[in-house]
Design an enzyme around this catalytic site. Structure first.
Site, short mmCIF file in Angstrom:
data_model
loop_
_atom_site.label_atom_id
_atom_site.label_comp_id
_atom_site.label_asym_id
_atom_site.label_seq_id
_atom_site.Cartn_x
_atom_site.Cartn_y
_atom_site.Cartn_z
N TYR A 64 -9.12 -1.75 -15.66
CA TYR A 64 -8.45 -1.96 -14.37
C TYR A 64 -8.64 -3.40 -13.88
O TYR A 64 -7.78 -3.95 -13.21
CB TYR A 64 -8.90 -0.91 -13.33
CG TYR A 64 -8.04 0.32 -13.45
CD1 TYR A 64 -6.86 0.44 -12.71
CD2 TYR A 64 -8.34 1.32 -14.35
CE1 TYR A 64 -6.03 1.54 -12.86
CE2 TYR A 64 -7.52 2.43 -14.51
CZ TYR A 64 -6.37 2.53 -13.76
OH TYR A 64 -5.52 3.60 -13.92
N ARG A 67 -5.99 -5.25 -15.60
CA ARG A 67 -4.69 -5.00 -14.96
C ARG A 67 -4.60 -5.72 -13.61
O ARG A 67 -3.54 -6.21 -13.22
CB ARG A 67 -4.46 -3.49 -14.78
CG ARG A 67 -4.12 -2.83 -16.11
CD ARG A 67 -3.68 -1.40 -15.92
NE ARG A 67 -2.52 -1.27 -15.07
CZ ARG A 67 -2.16 -0.15 -14.46
NH1 ARG A 67 -2.89 0.95 -14.62
NH2 ARG A 67 -1.09 -0.09 -13.72
N GLN A 102 5.23 3.79 -6.43
CA GLN A 102 4.16 4.33 -7.28
C GLN A 102 3.34 3.18 -7.85
O GLN A 102 2.35 3.40 -8.53
CB GLN A 102 4.77 5.12 -8.44
CG GLN A 102 5.59 6.32 -8.01
CD GLN A 102 6.47 6.83 -9.14
OE1 GLN A 102 6.04 7.66 -9.95
NE2 GLN A 102 7.69 6.34 -9.22
N ASN A 103 3.77 1.95 -7.58
CA ASN A 103 3.10 0.78 -8.16
C ASN A 103 1.84 0.43 -7.38
O ASN A 103 1.79 0.61 -6.16
CB ASN A 103 4.05 -0.41 -8.20
CG ASN A 103 5.28 -0.12 -9.05
OD1 ASN A 103 5.28 0.84 -9.81
ND2 ASN A 103 6.31 -0.91 -8.90
N ASP A 105 0.48 -2.72 -7.77
CA ASP A 105 0.31 -4.16 -8.00
C ASP A 105 0.46 -5.05 -6.77
O ASP A 105 0.21 -6.25 -6.84
CB ASP A 105 1.29 -4.62 -9.09
CG ASP A 105 2.76 -4.27 -8.77
OD1 ASP A 105 3.12 -4.25 -7.58
OD2 ASP A 105 3.53 -4.03 -9.73
N HIS A 120 0.27 5.82 -5.17
CA HIS A 120 -0.81 5.83 -6.15
C HIS A 120 -1.91 4.82 -5.83
O HIS A 120 -2.67 4.42 -6.71
CB HIS A 120 -0.24 5.58 -7.56
CG HIS A 120 0.66 6.70 -8.03
ND1 HIS A 120 1.48 6.61 -9.13
CD2 HIS A 120 0.85 7.95 -7.54
CE1 HIS A 120 2.14 7.75 -9.28
NE2 HIS A 120 1.79 8.58 -8.33
N THR A 189 11.97 3.99 -12.14
CA THR A 189 10.96 5.01 -12.44
C THR A 189 11.53 6.02 -13.42
O THR A 189 12.71 6.38 -13.32
CB THR A 189 10.43 5.71 -11.16
OG1 THR A 189 9.53 6.76 -11.56
CG2 THR A 189 11.54 6.28 -10.30
N SER A 190 10.67 6.47 -14.34
CA SER A 190 11.12 7.45 -15.34
C SER A 190 11.26 8.83 -14.72
O SER A 190 11.77 9.74 -15.36
CB SER A 190 10.13 7.49 -16.50
OG SER A 190 8.85 7.84 -16.01
N ASN A 214 18.32 2.02 -12.88
CA ASN A 214 17.40 2.08 -14.00
C ASN A 214 18.06 1.49 -15.25
O ASN A 214 19.26 1.60 -15.41
CB ASN A 214 16.98 3.54 -14.28
CG ASN A 214 15.67 3.63 -15.05
OD1 ASN A 214 15.56 3.11 -16.15
ND2 ASN A 214 14.68 4.26 -14.45
#
Ligand code: OAD
Length: 252
Positions: A64, A67, A102-103, A105, A120, A189-190, A214
């Site tokens: 982490y 990252r 959901q990121n 960063d 998240h 996003t998937s 996408n």
């Protein structure tokens, strides 16, 4: 693009949900893409599960921290900036806007987005597993792993791992926003990780029009009203531009 622009031009309240794809053009890897995706190269159960942290805190915190340095050194891209401009435009007009990501960063905030719902969590804050206190990164000594707080506890990133619950306030804010918007846009996003993947359906059932941006098809592509295929860095600025032109033409 014309129809999607029209929806945004007329919307009273817009929700945008983003995933790793929106940061791909900033050089940050997504998760599930073949070869380049993080989960193609690393095992999430070894690195992003709460049990993995307790089993091997050194490995998990090192990963982490790596990252975190990638996120810190990255710059927001045109997609992030278009979403910040979309928020500014809609709120200036007295219309509603909520960005859910959901990121972890922090790139949306660095591009100027405000009140972002971080489903998240964030990699930019770490917290003490002993006291729960949060530590800004510049106060943390990363010369050894796992890093320790001044209280002597192990520090962990303030993110949500597999096996953990999402922060209640963020979840509630995201559900409320999805239920009450009239346009819901899912970007990069998937749509495979829940509960984030379910918000588009919540919005659709509550009567919202749905747009997906996408590079590839997702499980939502068939169900959405409009599916825009391409990169968010290219499509989001065009979408905003189209919406603003249509709105300006209506106002004349
Ligand atoms: P994924 O890696 O699952 O999906 C990224 C999506 O972005 C894919 O559908 C790509 O096609 C798309 N994409 C890639 N580049 C793009 C671009 N330039 N423009 C538009 N789309 C692009 O990432 P997420 O859906 O964010 O959770 O993954 C959700 C969660 O799964 C993450 O938050 C993470 C992961 O495990 C945890 O670690 C708890």
């Amino acid at each position: 693009m014309e129809r999607a622009g029209r929806l945004l031009a007329d919307a009273k309240s817009v929700v945008v949900l983003t995933g790793a794809g929106v940061s791909a053009e900033s050089g940050l890897a997504t998760f599930r893409e073949p070869e380049q995706g993080l989960w193609a190269r690393y095992d999430p159960m070894e690195l992003a599960h709460i049990d993995a942290f307790y089993r091997d805190p050194e490995l998990v915190t090192r990963w982490y921290h790596w990252r975190f340095t990638r996120a810190r050194d990255a710059q927001p891209n045109d997609g992030h900036r278009a979403l910040a401009r979309l928020q500014e435009w809609l709120t200036r007009d007295g219309r509603g806007f909520r960005l859910i990501t959901q990121n972890i960063d922090g790139l949306h905030q660095r591009a100027g987005s405000r009140d972002v719902v971080e489903l998240h969590g964030t990699i930019l804050i770490w917290r003490c597993t002993k006291t729960g206190d949060q530590y800004p990164l510049d106060t943390i000594d990363f010369s050894s792993f796992p890093p320790r707080s001044s209280a002597g506890g192990v520090l962990r990133p303030n993110v949500v791992w597999f096996g953990e619950a999402l922060p209640e306030k963020a979840l509630e804010a995201a559900s409320d926003a999805a239920e009450s918007c009239d346009v819901f846009v899912s970007v990069g996003t998937s749509a495979l990780v829940w509960p984030a993947a379910g918000f588009i359906e919540v919005a659709r059932r509550s009567g919202a029009a749905t747009i997906e941006v996408n590079l590839d098809a997702t499980p939502n592509s068939e169900a959405v009203d409009i599916s825009l295929r391409g990169s968010s860095g290219e499509l989001l600025p065009r979408l905003l531009d189209r919406a603003q032109r249509l709105r300006a033409a209506e106002d004349q």
